[in-house]
Write a protein that holds these residues in place. Structure first.
Motif, PDB file in Angstrom:
ATOM      1  N   SER A 284       0.852  -1.187   0.000  1.00 28.31           N
ATOM      2  CA  SER A 284       0.000   0.000   0.000  1.00 28.31           C
ATOM      3  C   SER A 284       0.886   1.236   0.000  1.00 28.31           C
ATOM      4  CB  SER A 284      -0.909   0.015   1.229  1.00 28.31           C
ATOM      5  OG  SER A 284      -0.146   0.232   2.414  1.00 28.31           O
ATOM      6  N   ASN A 285       0.336   2.360  -0.444  1.00 27.21           N
ATOM      7  CA  ASN A 285       1.107   3.595  -0.466  1.00 27.21           C
ATOM      8  C   ASN A 285       1.597   3.974   0.927  1.00 27.21           C
ATOM      9  OD1 ASN A 285       0.809   3.899  -3.227  1.00 27.21           O
ATOM     10  ND2 ASN A 285      -1.003   5.201  -3.063  1.00 27.21           N
ATOM     11  N   ARG A 286       0.743   3.777   1.921  1.00 26.43           N
ATOM     12  CA  ARG A 286       1.120   4.149   3.297  1.00 26.43           C
ATOM     13  C   ARG A 286       2.250   3.261   3.811  1.00 26.43           C
ATOM     14  NH1 ARG A 286      -0.596   7.013   7.692  1.00 26.43           N
ATOM     15  NH2 ARG A 286      -2.241   7.944   6.445  1.00 26.43           N
ATOM     16  N   ASP A 287       2.118   1.957   3.617  1.00 25.71           N
ATOM     17  CA  ASP A 287       3.162   1.060   4.107  1.00 25.71           C
ATOM     18  C   ASP A 287       4.477   1.285   3.371  1.00 25.71           C
ATOM     19  OD1 ASP A 287       1.611  -0.121   6.025  1.00 25.71           O
ATOM     20  OD2 ASP A 287       0.993  -1.809   4.774  1.00 25.71           O
ATOM     21  N   ARG A 288       4.379   1.513   2.057  1.00 24.53           N
ATOM     22  CA  ARG A 288       5.593   1.794   1.303  1.00 24.53           C
ATOM     23  C   ARG A 288       6.217   3.108   1.758  1.00 24.53           C
ATOM     24  NH1 ARG A 288       3.752   2.293  -3.829  1.00 24.53           N
ATOM     25  NH2 ARG A 288       4.097   4.534  -3.894  1.00 24.53           N
ATOM     26  N   GLY A 289       5.368   4.098   2.066  1.00 21.11           N
ATOM     27  CA  GLY A 289       5.860   5.396   2.515  1.00 21.11           C
ATOM     28  C   GLY A 289       6.545   5.330   3.864  1.00 21.11           C
ATOM     29  N   ARG A 290       6.153   4.391   4.708  1.00 21.89           N
ATOM     30  CA  ARG A 290       6.821   4.217   6.001  1.00 21.89           C
ATOM     31  C   ARG A 290       8.118   3.440   5.870  1.00 21.89           C
ATOM     32  NH1 ARG A 290       1.495   2.114   9.339  1.00 21.89           N
ATOM     33  NH2 ARG A 290       0.508   4.153   9.701  1.00 21.89           N
ATOM     34  N   THR A 291       8.184   2.560   4.887  1.00 25.24           N
ATOM     35  CA  THR A 291       9.322   1.648   4.750  1.00 25.24           C
ATOM     36  C   THR A 291      10.426   2.238   3.897  1.00 25.24           C
ATOM     37  OG1 THR A 291       7.791  -0.216   4.940  1.00 25.24           O
ATOM     38  CG2 THR A 291       9.970  -0.696   4.050  1.00 25.24           C
ATOM     39  N   LEU A 292      10.043   3.022   2.880  1.00 21.42           N
ATOM     40  CA  LEU A 292      10.996   3.631   1.954  1.00 21.42           C
ATOM     41  C   LEU A 292      11.055   5.133   2.175  1.00 21.42           C
ATOM     42  CD1 LEU A 292      10.197   2.035  -1.527  1.00 21.42           C
ATOM     43  CD2 LEU A 292      12.155   1.541  -0.069  1.00 21.42           C
ATOM     44  N   SER A 293      12.244   5.673   2.238  1.00 17.17           N
ATOM     45  CA  SER A 293      12.417   7.118   2.283  1.00 17.17           C
ATOM     46  C   SER A 293      13.097   7.556   0.999  1.00 17.17           C
ATOM     47  CB  SER A 293      13.264   7.517   3.491  1.00 17.17           C
ATOM     48  OG  SER A 293      13.393   8.923   3.563  1.00 17.17           O
ATOM     49  N   TRP A 294      12.543   8.579   0.344  1.00 17.93           N
ATOM     50  CA  TRP A 294      12.979   8.991  -0.980  1.00 17.93           C
ATOM     51  C   TRP A 294      13.536  10.413  -0.942  1.00 17.93           C
ATOM     52  CZ3 TRP A 294      14.432   7.927  -5.674  1.00 17.93           C
ATOM     53  CH2 TRP A 294      14.276   8.857  -6.709  1.00 17.93           C
ATOM     54  N   LEU A 295      14.751  10.590  -1.447  1.00 19.29           N
ATOM     55  CA  LEU A 295      15.350  11.908  -1.602  1.00 19.29           C
ATOM     56  C   LEU A 295      15.643  12.122  -3.072  1.00 19.29           C
ATOM     57  CD1 LEU A 295      16.599  14.513  -0.491  1.00 19.29           C
ATOM     58  CD2 LEU A 295      18.745  13.261  -0.178  1.00 19.29           C
ATOM     59  N   ASP A 296      14.935  13.076  -3.678  1.00 21.56           N
ATOM     60  CA  ASP A 296      15.026  13.353  -5.107  1.00 21.56           C
ATOM     61  C   ASP A 296      16.070  14.437  -5.338  1.00 21.56           C
ATOM     62  OD1 ASP A 296      14.625  13.889  -7.778  1.00 21.56           O
ATOM     63  OD2 ASP A 296      12.444  14.003  -7.631  1.00 21.56           O
ATOM     64  N   GLN A 297      16.854  14.299  -6.415  1.00 19.25           N
ATOM     65  CA  GLN A 297      17.842  15.322  -6.736  1.00 19.25           C
ATOM     66  C   GLN A 297      17.185  16.649  -7.079  1.00 19.25           C
ATOM     67  OE1 GLN A 297      19.909  14.905 -10.545  1.00 19.25           O
ATOM     68  NE2 GLN A 297      18.594  13.166 -11.029  1.00 19.25           N
ATOM     69  N   ASN A 298      15.911  16.626  -7.488  1.00 20.50           N
ATOM     70  CA  ASN A 298      15.174  17.855  -7.789  1.00 20.50           C
ATOM     71  C   ASN A 298      14.049  18.077  -6.790  1.00 20.50           C
ATOM     72  OD1 ASN A 298      16.647  18.430 -10.220  1.00 20.50           O
ATOM     73  ND2 ASN A 298      15.527  16.743 -11.178  1.00 20.50           N
ATOM     74  N   GLY A 299      14.241  17.540  -5.578  1.00 18.79           N
ATOM     75  CA  GLY A 299      13.174  17.643  -4.577  1.00 18.79           C
ATOM     76  C   GLY A 299      12.957  19.083  -4.147  1.00 18.79           C
ATOM     77  N   MET A 300      11.905  19.677  -4.640  1.00 17.28           N
ATOM     78  CA  MET A 300      11.624  21.075  -4.339  1.00 17.28           C
ATOM     79  C   MET A 300      10.393  21.175  -3.446  1.00 17.28           C
ATOM     80  SD  MET A 300      14.037  22.539  -6.004  1.00 17.28           S
ATOM     81  CE  MET A 300      13.570  24.266  -6.056  1.00 17.28           C
ATOM     82  N   SER A 301      10.364  22.202  -2.637  1.00 16.49           N
ATOM     83  CA  SER A 301       9.205  22.483  -1.800  1.00 16.49           C
ATOM     84  C   SER A 301       8.793  23.929  -2.029  1.00 16.49           C
ATOM     85  CB  SER A 301       9.541  22.257  -0.317  1.00 16.49           C
ATOM     86  OG  SER A 301       9.906  20.918  -0.079  1.00 16.49           O
ATOM     87  N   THR A 302       7.537  24.243  -1.696  1.00 16.83           N
ATOM     88  CA  THR A 302       7.069  25.614  -1.833  1.00 16.83           C
ATOM     89  C   THR A 302       7.974  26.544  -1.046  1.00 16.83           C
ATOM     90  OG1 THR A 302       4.805  24.808  -2.070  1.00 16.83           O
ATOM     91  CG2 THR A 302       5.093  27.132  -1.519  1.00 16.83           C
ATOM     92  N   ASP A 303       8.481  27.584  -1.703  1.00 13.39           N
ATOM     93  CA  ASP A 303       9.486  28.440  -1.085  1.00 13.39           C
ATOM     94  C   ASP A 303       9.007  29.085   0.208  1.00 13.39           C
ATOM     95  OD1 ASP A 303      11.322  27.839  -2.993  1.00 13.39           O
ATOM     96  OD2 ASP A 303      11.109  29.719  -4.113  1.00 13.39           O
ATOM     97  N   GLY A 304       7.702  29.273   0.342  1.00 12.28           N
ATOM     98  CA  GLY A 304       7.193  29.940   1.533  1.00 12.28           C
ATOM     99  C   GLY A 304       7.058  29.052   2.750  1.00 12.28           C
ATOM    100  N   LEU A 305       7.208  27.737   2.592  1.00 12.75           N
ATOM    101  CA  LEU A 305       7.069  26.831   3.726  1.00 12.75           C
ATOM    102  C   LEU A 305       8.214  26.996   4.711  1.00 12.75           C
ATOM    103  CD1 LEU A 305       5.904  23.376   2.313  1.00 12.75           C
ATOM    104  CD2 LEU A 305       4.608  24.940   3.752  1.00 12.75           C
ATOM    105  N   ARG A 306       7.864  26.919   6.019  1.00 15.92           N
ATOM    106  CA  ARG A 306       8.908  26.891   7.042  1.00 15.92           C
ATOM    107  C   ARG A 306       9.730  25.612   6.908  1.00 15.92           C
ATOM    108  NH1 ARG A 306       7.524  26.810  13.015  1.00 15.92           N
ATOM    109  NH2 ARG A 306       6.219  25.111  12.257  1.00 15.92           N
ATOM    110  N   VAL A 307      11.008  25.707   7.237  1.00 20.71           N
ATOM    111  CA  VAL A 307      11.877  24.537   7.214  1.00 20.71           C
ATOM    112  C   VAL A 307      11.305  23.426   8.077  1.00 20.71           C
ATOM    113  CG1 VAL A 307      14.117  23.702   8.053  1.00 20.71           C
ATOM    114  CG2 VAL A 307      14.008  25.738   6.593  1.00 20.71           C
ATOM    115  N   PHE A 308      10.826  23.745   9.263  1.00 23.71           N
ATOM    116  CA  PHE A 308      10.263  22.734  10.167  1.00 23.71           C
ATOM    117  C   PHE A 308       9.108  22.013   9.488  1.00 23.71           C
ATOM    118  CE2 PHE A 308       7.874  20.967  13.685  1.00 23.71           C
ATOM    119  CZ  PHE A 308       8.865  20.550  14.567  1.00 23.71           C
ATOM    120  N   ASP A 309       8.253  22.766   8.782  1.00 22.19           N
ATOM    121  CA  ASP A 309       7.096  22.164   8.127  1.00 22.19           C
ATOM    122  C   ASP A 309       7.499  21.302   6.938  1.00 22.19           C
ATOM    123  OD1 ASP A 309       5.380  23.406   9.929  1.00 22.19           O
ATOM    124  OD2 ASP A 309       5.214  25.209   8.695  1.00 22.19           O
TER     125      ASP A 309
END
Length: 265
Positions: free
Chosen positions: A80-105
């Motif tokens: 399942s997506n949830r179980d896979r999301g708990r078991t696998l951690s993914w770091l993308d070379q182009n992993g971008m986040s909304t610039d306005g988000l706090r680092v903590f968030d």
């Protein structure tokens, strides 16, 4: 679903991936059969266009494929997506986040697979985020917007997000992007710490000298695996030099392997 006890993090059989819009598009991965052990650091290397990132994304469950992929002994399609999301951690070379988000968030996003639907973050979630930010020396930026950070600082925050998942298997695509040499060393120390905890790390790196510090190397070219073996073996070194058309040469220096370019006269 629960993972079957297995000594392998991943096993693929005749894995093929085509990303074109038509059936005539050539495959990016061509019948890849591979076994990657748990509790080891495996690094995927090869020239540009070899299929390295495509392989990593497929293992993460992000791309359609034909053939078979097993994660911890269970078919990847059955997770399942949830179980896979708990078991696998993914770091993308182009992993971008909304610039306005706090680092903590941003780092808290790594805790989503552990949280009930629409539930607020728990104390355990907050502690996991703090630990991850401190591990990447990014805790001091927790209240800043991620858009205010430099490329290297942002990369450390995205690494913290991956760590906050507290997964069993970590997939990292170009995790050293924008990191200066001291923080590349910090990343190496983090990887060794994760392996010491029994975790599995699979990374794609262009920095061959650093890749050679992994337990195992997967050498790829044109969508195929040319060699898979311990990074300190002569056959692995020969495969590396060959896949780069002997434009590099490996040398031993003070107990470590370094790579030097070979300039044609």
């Amino acid at each position: 679903m629960s993972a079957i006890e297995n000594s392998l993090a991943f096993k693929t059989d005749q894995l093929t991936v085509s990303l074109g819009q038509t059936k005539l598009a050539p495959p990016i991965l061509r019948g890849v059969s591979l076994e990657i052990s748990q509790a080891r650091w495996t690094c995927i290397v090869g020239p540009n266009g070899a299929g390295k990132s495509t392989l990593l994304k497929t293992l993460a469950g992000l791309l359609p494929f034909s053939g078979d992929v097993q994660l911890l002994g269970c078919p990847l399609r059955e997770w399942s997506n949830r179980d896979r999301g708990r078991t696998l951690s993914w770091l993308d070379q182009n992993g971008m986040s909304t610039d306005g988000l706090r680092v903590f968030d941003v780092v808290m996003l790594g805790r989503i697979p552990h949280q009930p639907w629409l539930a607020p973050a728990s104390e355990q979630d907050r502690l996991a985020v703090e630990q991850a930010l401190r591990s990447t020396q990014a805790w001091q930026w927790r209240e800043r917007a991620i858009g205010q950070l430099s490329g290297g600082e942002r990369q450390r925050v995205l690494l913290a997000r991956a760590l906050a998942v507290q997964a069993q298997v970590f997939l990292m695509d170009e995790p050293l992007a924008n990191l200066d040499p001291p923080h590349q060393v910090d990343w190496l120390e983090l990887v060794h710490e994760l392996i010491g905890q029994g975790k599995t790390v699979i990374s794609v790196l262009h920095e061959i000298s650093i890749a050679l510090q992994a337990d195992d190397l997967v050498v790829m070219d044109q969508g195929r695996v040319l060699h898979h073996g311990p990074s300190n073996e002569a056959k692995t070194h020969q495969a590396l030099e060959s896949v780069f058309n002997h434009r590099i040469k490996l040398f031993s220096c003070e107990g470590q392997w370094v790579v030097l370019p070979q300039i044609k006269s």
